[in-house]
Design an enzyme around this catalytic site. Structure first.
Site, PDB file in Angstrom:
ATOM      1  CG  HIS A 114       3.373 -22.439 -20.498  1.00 20.43           C
ATOM      2  ND1 HIS A 114       4.629 -22.834 -20.901  1.00 20.43           N
ATOM      3  CD2 HIS A 114       3.328 -21.087 -20.704  1.00 20.43           C
ATOM      4  CE1 HIS A 114       5.314 -21.784 -21.329  1.00 20.43           C
ATOM      5  NE2 HIS A 114       4.555 -20.709 -21.221  1.00 20.43           N
TER       6      HIS A 114
HETATM    7  C1  BDR Z   1       3.014 -20.555 -16.250  1.00 20.82           C
HETATM    8  O1  BDR Z   1       3.153 -19.218 -15.781  1.00 20.82           O
HETATM    9  C2  BDR Z   1       2.007 -18.473 -16.095  1.00 20.82           C
HETATM   10  O2  BDR Z   1       2.357 -17.223 -16.563  1.00 20.82           O
HETATM   11  C3  BDR Z   1       1.218 -19.289 -17.076  1.00 20.82           C
HETATM   12  O3  BDR Z   1      -0.164 -19.071 -16.924  1.00 20.82           O
HETATM   13  C4  BDR Z   1       1.593 -20.692 -16.746  1.00 20.82           C
HETATM   14  O4  BDR Z   1       0.784 -21.219 -15.720  1.00 20.82           O
HETATM   15  C5  BDR Z   1       4.081 -20.818 -17.289  1.00 20.82           C
HETATM   16  O5  BDR Z   1       5.346 -20.676 -16.732  1.00 20.82           O
END
Ligand code: BDR
Ligand code: CA
Length: 311
Positions: free
Chosen positions: A241
């Site tokens: 992400h």
């Molecule tokens: C986001 O949540 C975190 O667990 C990841 O690092 C990312 O920033 C994705 O939903």
């Protein structure tokens, strides 16, 4: 002229990839890394950010710790099942010793970088939005120095933490609301809608592993996350992400955006943390540039090309 960046993060597996991506991007001038609670607690995320800078050979970049908890309510959800108990997929011992800690509070470091900047600074927010919200709340005189905020945050569809809530927003909805409604700063939101369509598969990870010893350490961090992805979604691929937010920040326009006002559900019910877009033509509220589309194959190839230069 490279783009001055502040990266606010909570490493985190995909944060680790995102940080390396920024550090290996010639268009980026990373002026500070600021850290918050998030995937795991602040002691771990702070050490991890400094480990990642050590891996990348960048002890010159200041790294400061910020928020240890959300603004208003306690954090309800952590993510060790995705990121490992140490936040680095159980691989923190494979990293070099963390670079030195900057003694400033994260928000003070952000403000110092902005104050000293002669060019607009991009803030990349890839954890809970707490530090960024605190900056906006406490340094209104600095907003003119912010070129844009690019936040990995939210979802217009399914959530990943609650039915409709994405992790970073759910971690601190009040902070997210503040940032996504900051009228005087352009904000780009990189939601799950696009990150969950941009999946790095086994071949992508194997090629990273084969690119050199530091790339192998980086790819090793992804292993447990890959397993967790497989268990939840039944696919052998991962959404990195936060790396999408970095790529958009260093190569503006990589992601295709739609301007929509966004409200964050800050009540304590089942919608808490939802990011609600108002699609009416006369919708009120500052438009957020929501990244809903991209050439996902090209994005993955560009990430790989840059990450592999770590060797
Ligand atoms: C986001 O949540 C975190 O667990 C990841 O690092 C990312 O920033 C994705 O939903
Ligand atoms: Ca993150």
């Amino acid at each position: 002229m490279p783009i001055p960046l502040i990266i606010d993060t909570d490493p985190g597996v995909d944060d680790t990839v995102a940080l390396v991506l920024a550090l290996q991007s010639p268009e980026a001038d990373v002026r500070a890394v600021t850290v918050s609670f998030g995937n795991v607690g602040i002691e771990k995320t702070f050490a991890n950010a400094r480990r990642v800078l050590a891996l990348a050979g960048r002890p010159d970049i200041p790294v400061a710790a910020g928020a240890a908890r959300p603004l208003v309510h306690e954090q309800e959800e952590w993510a060790p099942e995705w990121h490992g108990a140490d936040g680095l997929g159980g691989r923190s011992a494979e990293f070099p010793e963390p670079v030195a800690a900057d003694p400033r509070f994260a928000v003070a470091l952000m403000a110092d970088v902005l104050r000293e900047a002669t060019e607009p600074v991009t803030i990349i927010s890839i954890g809970p939005l707490t530090n960024t919200a605190l900056l906006l709340a406490t340094h209104p005189d600095m907003t003119a120095k912010i070129g844009r905020i690019v936040a990995m945050a939210g979802s217009l569809g399914a959530g990943n933490t609650r039915g409709v809530a994405e992790f970073n927003v759910y971690a601190d909805p009040e902070a997210a609301h503040r940032v996504l409604n900051q009228a005087d700063v352009p904000v780009t939101m990189v939601p799950l809608d696009i990150t969950m369509r941009t999946l790095a598969d086994g071949d992508w990870i194997s090629e990273l592993t084969a690119s050199g010893p530091r790339c192998a350490t980086l790819a090793g961090v992804i292993a447990g996350y890959r397993k967790a992805f497989n268990e939840r979604y039944g696919i052998d691929a991962v959404a990195l992400h936060d790396a999408l937010a970095v790529l958009e920040a260093v190569l503006p326009g990589t992601l295709r955006t739609t301007a929509l006002p966004i409200r964050v559900a800050c009540d304590l019910g089942p919608a808490r943390g939802a990011t609600v877009a108002d699609r009416r033509p006369d919708a009120a509220g500052p438009p957020v540039h929501v990244a809903l589309d991209a050439d996902t194959d090209a994005v993955l190839a560009e990430m790989a090309r840059r990450l592999r230069t770590l060797r």
